[in-house]
Design a protein around this motif. Sequence first.
Motif, PDB file in Angstrom:
ATOM      1  N   GLY A 153       0.780  -1.214   0.000  1.00  0.00           N
ATOM      2  CA  GLY A 153       0.000   0.000   0.000  1.00  0.00           C
ATOM      3  C   GLY A 153       0.814   1.269   0.000  1.00  0.00           C
ATOM      4  N   GLN A 314      -3.345  -1.616  -3.297  1.00  0.00           N
ATOM      5  CA  GLN A 314      -2.166  -1.628  -2.443  1.00  0.00           C
ATOM      6  C   GLN A 314      -1.049  -2.366  -3.164  1.00  0.00           C
ATOM      7  N   THR A 760      -1.813  -0.672   3.965  1.00  0.00           N
ATOM      8  CA  THR A 760      -3.064  -1.404   4.018  1.00  0.00           C
ATOM      9  C   THR A 760      -2.910  -2.636   4.887  1.00  0.00           C
TER      10      THR A 760
END
Length: 767
Positions: A153, A314, A760
């Motif tokens: 991410g 991500q 993420t």
Amino acid sequence: MKKSRRKPQGQALVTMAIFAVTLFIFVGLGIDSGMLYVERRHLQNVADAACLAATTELSLGGSSDEARVAANQYIISNMDENAEAAFDLPETIDFLSTTVGSGVSLTSGIQVSGSDVRVAVTFPAFTYFMRLAGIETYNVMARARCDATSGGGIWPVAVVRFPGYDEDNERVGVANTGITLPQTYGNGPKAKYLKVRDILQAGDGVLNQDGIIGGSGCSVHRNWFDWPTLGDPASKTGSYHQPCEAASVANPGYEIEMAGLNANPNVGNTSYSGPLLLDARQISFPNRLFYNGQSAATSTNTWKETIIKYILTQYPGPDVIPGQQLGVVNGINTGNILDAIDDRYNGGEIVTTLVYNGQLYQDPDFLVSVVCKPGSFRCNEAPYSNQFVYRNAPPTDPADLFNATCTSYNGKEYFIADGNDLAFLLSNPKPVPAEYLVTLKPSSAQTAAATTVRLTARLSGENIGSENGTGAPEDFAHMKVRWEWTDAAGGTHAVPSANGWQDGMTPVEVDMPVAGTTVTLKVIQSDKETIDCFTALDPFKQNPIPMIVPKRVAGAHTIQVIGRSVGGAATSREHSDYGVLGMRRYQASPYFDTNDFYFSFIGDPSGLVKNVNPQTTIEPKLQLVNANSGNPMSWNVISGSSLTYYQNDARLSGAPAGISAQRDHSGQSPTLRIQVNPATVQPGEYDIDYQVTAGSTHSTRFHLRVEEDLNASIDSWVVALCYANFRITTNLNQQSTPNVIKGRAVSGCLDPNQITSGLTSRLVQWN
């Protein structure tokens, strides 16, 4: 008498009763088991969601304690109401107080360790039918483990860590971490010191702004970290060094352009605006590294699509290690990046991205720099400094030029002249040319390779070249040049010859060894004219004596030295730098025109565009300096300006197809806005001469290379210093400055294992 065969009365009833009880127990057990499974599933969902809530808090920059509170509150809000109604439990369950053990032995509670979060919940469930067997309650347990970084991410953007600013805090992008501080920018007799910032430092982040160095520590006026060491990622020295005071959410760093317009490198291709190829690494190495299904054959458009994908979703990894080279592609449409960021983020959110020192490398590539030759006549003479050389232009009155008998000059240092020219055999003026050192070297150790560089030099005079491309493309304003250098084997060269001179735009080729080379550029005033001199014995001026003198040329000039590597269309690069030459009159006021000025682009005026890109905008900055004061000059004194275009060195009658340029004369930092439309532009070399008039007339040149990019050749990269967290400061819905994304650092230099913010989270295996 027959015996009765009838069974005893009541046996069937007993059997049925026993069966009914057994059936009841199994049915009850099934119902209770189903109820327990439902409770277990619900509890697992709560544990999973609480775990993700904790890692989300980390991703937003929260602390470990804040992450645990977020998980706890989620559990309470999803369990208390049901638990209280069904089991008459207290209104608040403090799961934080039930932490037992750690890691795999965690039986109940919430544990946060760096980016790793573990949630274990044990909850009592009451039975209905199992009570008949003496089992009234049964503990239901669920656990979940998350990691705030396992989902990748990171933002696929590289941000310049050490940008440079002028005295008005306008980004000029010329800070070079390969050169010691202080550094200057622009041209003119007065040095203008570059304000260099560390954007990962809290507050203003200024390293050096006024030419004063107070040490190598963390004082305001200092050199680069650990100078002259360029840095090592393992020991965190040089550019990898932690900032003096790391930025934080409470005390962020200086606002910086993260992507889009003005997010350009300090050194390198000015059309690069920040996007990274996270899957293409170690670009200059024989064995490049590719990840996630990418390869050397991946198309350029696919590379661009991955950048957008990683913004919207991500990055799956692997982690970028500090010191790795990351491939870049220039000219990506900033609007596409902005749209992707707008879809996923809001202004004010925190993202994590990579930072680099400000150098964009190309393979093969070289750098060119110009300074006046130390020790030569008038070089860096007080109060003048930097690249400045000046001479006194000859006066208009012959009585001020010759002695009383018209047999020699009067000893004044009026002009640059060729001492070997038979027309200038008189003892004065001094036959000393202006001398400059032109340094050529590879842009980095990774790109070190012997190459040939073609050099030319143009004075900032008026453009009067022919329209059809024949003849000199630019008048060198009565000046001639000579190039001298020593090759790697110790051989000396002088072009055109030891005593000869040539037009500055006539090219000369220099073999640049791996270690680089230095060329001496000598500039003279060559045009001559005849004037009449009258002796003291001829008061009525009836018997003129003709004298040959250099033609009277005065004014403030920049000498733009242009270097273009010679190696075929696929590998050639062009760069240039400026020297300064002031031809002053021999009177009290330095220049004939009090508004005379020095005019040039700031930094290396060159750009590269791949012609499969979306429309690309490049905005090189210009500088206008008053020649008499050395101060910035307002553009409101400009009475006229024009643009002249060249394609493959041939002058055009107008702008070429697919290229347009607009002049922005507003403010103290004017720009030339160049737009390139890949649908109509033809590959090739383009030059744009920008000419302005304010009493005097001067011009400067920007070079643009448009390449046919039909393959996925990646030959440009930045070196990753570390990760950092940035808070987006751009209002993505109502941008005051379109096509740019700005932010402030809210962390110092982070290693991969320190990253939580902006990444993420993902559920991972409990082990």
